[in-house]
Design a protein around this motif. Structure first.
Motif, short mmCIF file in Angstrom:
data_model
loop_
_atom_site.label_atom_id
_atom_site.label_comp_id
_atom_site.label_asym_id
_atom_site.label_seq_id
_atom_site.Cartn_x
_atom_site.Cartn_y
_atom_site.Cartn_z
N LEU A 1 7.49 -19.02 -7.34
CA LEU A 1 7.16 -17.60 -7.46
C LEU A 1 6.11 -17.35 -8.53
O LEU A 1 5.23 -16.50 -8.38
CB LEU A 1 8.42 -16.79 -7.75
N SER A 2 6.19 -18.10 -9.63
CA SER A 2 5.17 -17.95 -10.67
C SER A 2 3.83 -18.48 -10.18
O SER A 2 2.77 -17.94 -10.53
CB SER A 2 5.59 -18.66 -11.96
N VAL B 1 -2.25 -14.63 -7.36
CA VAL B 1 -2.68 -13.23 -7.38
C VAL B 1 -3.62 -12.99 -8.57
O VAL B 1 -4.68 -12.36 -8.43
CB VAL B 1 -1.45 -12.29 -7.45
N TYR C 1 2.77 -18.26 -7.09
CA TYR C 1 2.29 -17.15 -6.28
C TYR C 1 1.70 -16.07 -7.20
O TYR C 1 0.64 -15.50 -6.91
CB TYR C 1 3.45 -16.60 -5.45
N GLY C 2 2.35 -15.83 -8.33
CA GLY C 2 1.85 -14.84 -9.28
C GLY C 2 0.48 -15.21 -9.83
O GLY C 2 -0.42 -14.37 -9.92
N GLY D 1 -0.69 -8.79 -4.02
CA GLY D 1 -0.11 -8.59 -5.34
C GLY D 1 1.13 -7.70 -5.30
O GLY D 1 2.11 -7.95 -6.01
N TRP E 1 9.19 -10.95 -7.24
CA TRP E 1 9.42 -11.26 -8.65
C TRP E 1 10.56 -10.40 -9.22
O TRP E 1 11.44 -10.91 -9.92
CB TRP E 1 8.14 -11.03 -9.43
N TRP F 1 4.05 -9.72 -4.09
CA TRP F 1 4.53 -10.62 -5.15
C TRP F 1 5.44 -9.87 -6.12
O TRP F 1 6.50 -10.38 -6.52
CB TRP F 1 3.36 -11.21 -5.93
#
Length: 484
Positions: free
Chosen positions: A34-35, A41, A37-38, A226, A233, A229
């Motif tokens: 997940l980070s 973005v 993916y962050g 974004g 998150w 995400w």
């Protein structure tokens, strides 16, 4: 019987603490994805303007790109589809364009150290979440700001930089609580590969969006990614293993027990010890040096591809992305190798970090200089530039994560300090490079590449001499080392 049951519970507790929790479906690797993916973005929103800018300008050469001024013979480019463009175009001079493109870093540099402090004090989850969400919102407002005027667009980009500035310090603070020492290289390289993928995907995709639609869609499409995400998150990420409601007991004990000798229990931040720490300044110098080459290529590689090698903007996006594909692949591979050397081969942490930094800084320097001597040999030029950036990915297992080795409790603050200095090359490096390439000759670009390579070599040498791999005494009550 009670003593027997008690002994079994103790043995079970010890087993849970010291047995490695499975990787599959684990919370720590879910956080890494997940980070990642962050950061995808973050970097896609950072670089998309440089491509969209071409479509935003009222330039008569805009619709049929002319390469007659390139040093090397131009390459054939496809005819642009004819359709109705509803987006506005603007009469910005080169100086205004420079301010617009550089304004992001003026906001970005402001929140590095505050980001590390706030993440440690209030928790990294929402700081990173709202930081990226703010950047997404201002990205979606970009077309409106551009219509209002260049000054409004500059302000929007500054605010985007402020939002993104907290992301890396916040994530380092998060990993201080989540990454077992012997898995740091693996977890962090997975996490930060998103930055490379954001660049890899945003450069060519932004070009295609501009080619087939118009420039406004660049900001709307990446902005939508974004927003998705942020929802994920908010739902699935927590500040620490102890606050995660769905983590397995085995994984929670594995993480917390592996970190118990590394994290400080004091709420006091030893600012004096931090700013006088030689190992920290070794990271600062390495980070500054590496970013000089990184930001020079990130901002000017499309220009070199166009003005020297004669590639069209559509071809440019794909070719400019190649170096970052290699960088992402080697970053992940180096992370796996680094942790294997530390865990299975008992190789000292400091040696692994220094070797990774040397390969990730000297290698790029050598191939960057070599690229300047390929002339109009397109294949060799693109190959050398790709190898140069790809080898830079190895440094992801070197100085880049050394903050967590020397002071995990203050990793976010340390990253804020090093990233503050490392942002300066993004502000001044491209300006100096363009000042040196006014005539766009191969010889002028050779000077640019020599400067970047020299700075890289100096940074690698400084870090090799003064870098450390153990927790510093000021960072924890009981200093603990992993093979240093």
């Amino acid at each position: 019987a009670e003593n027997f049951l008690s002994d079994r519970k103790i043995l079970l507790f010890i087993f849970l603490c010291y047995s490695v929790a499975p990787v599959c479906c684990s919370s720590r690797y879910g956080l890494a994805l997940l980070s990642s993916y962050g950061f995808f973005v973050v970097y896609s929103l950072r670089v998309n303007l440089s491509v969209a800018m071409v479509d935003m300008l009222n330039n008569t050469h805009h619709s049929s790109i002319n390469h007659s001024s390139s040093v090397c013979p131009a390459h054939a480019s496809p005819t642009r589809p004819q359709h109705n463009h509803t987006a506005s175009v603007y009469n910005w001079d080169s100086e205004t364009q420079g301010w617009i493109l550089g304004s992001f870093f003026y906001g970005y540099i402001l929140t590095q150290i505050p980001g590390g402090y706030l993440a440690g004090r209030y928790g990294p989850k929402w700081l990173m979440g709202f930081g990226i969400l703010g950047t997404v919102v201002f990205t979606l407002l970009t077309p409106v700001a551009a219509d209002l005027g260049a000054s409004y667009l500059i302000a929007v980009r500054v605010f985007e930089g402020i939002g993104e500035g907290v992301t890396f310090p916040a994530m380092y603070t998060m990993w201080a609580a989540w990454a077992p020492p012997l898995e740091r290289s693996r977890l962090l390289t997975i996490s930060y590969i998103g930055a490379q993928l954001g660049t890899v995907i945003a450069l060519p995709v932004s070009g295609e969006i501009c080619f087939y639609l118009d420039w406004t869609y660049v900001f709307y499409i990446f902005g939508a990614f974004g927003l998705v995400w942020f929802v994920l998150w908010a739902l699935f990420v927590f500040n620490s293993p102890n606050t995660h409601p769905r983590i397995s007991e085995r994984e929670r004990l594995y993480i917390t027990s592996s970190l118990k000798n590394e994290l400080s229990t004091s709420t006091h931040i030893p600012w004096g010890s931090i700013v006088t720490s030689i190992p920290l300044w070794a990271i600062v110098v390495a980070h500054f040096s590496y970013n000089w080459t990184f930001y020079t290529l990130l901002t000017l590689l499309p220009t070199y591809m166009n003005d020297i090698l004669g590639f069209s903007i559509q071809q440019n996006g794909m070719l400019s992305a190649l170096p970052y594909i290699g960088c992402a692949v080697l970053a992940v591979l180096s992370g796996q190798i680094a942790d294997y050397l530390r865990e299975s081969c008992q190789c000292p942490t400091v040696r692994v970090r220094k070797v990774a930094s040397l390969v990730g800084m000297i290698g790029p320097a050598v191939f960057l200089v070599a690229a300047g001597y390929t002339g109009c040999n397109y294949t060799m030029a693109v190959t050398f530039l790709t190898i140069s950036s790809s080898l830079g990915g190895v440094s992801a297992s070197g100085f880049n994560i050394n903050h967590l080795d020397i002071a995990p409790s203050y990793a976010g603050i340390l990253l804020g300090i090093t990233n503050t200095f490392a942002t300066i090359p993004g502000m001044v490096g491209p300006v100096i490079a363009r000042a040196l390439t006014k005539n766009n000759t191969i010889e002028e670009w050779q000077i640019v590449f020599y400067i970047a390579a020299t700075i890289n070599l100096l940074g690698a040498s400084f870090y090799t001499l003064l870098g450390q791999g153990k927790v510093q005494p000021w960072a924890v009550h009981t200093s603990y080392s992993h093979g240093d």
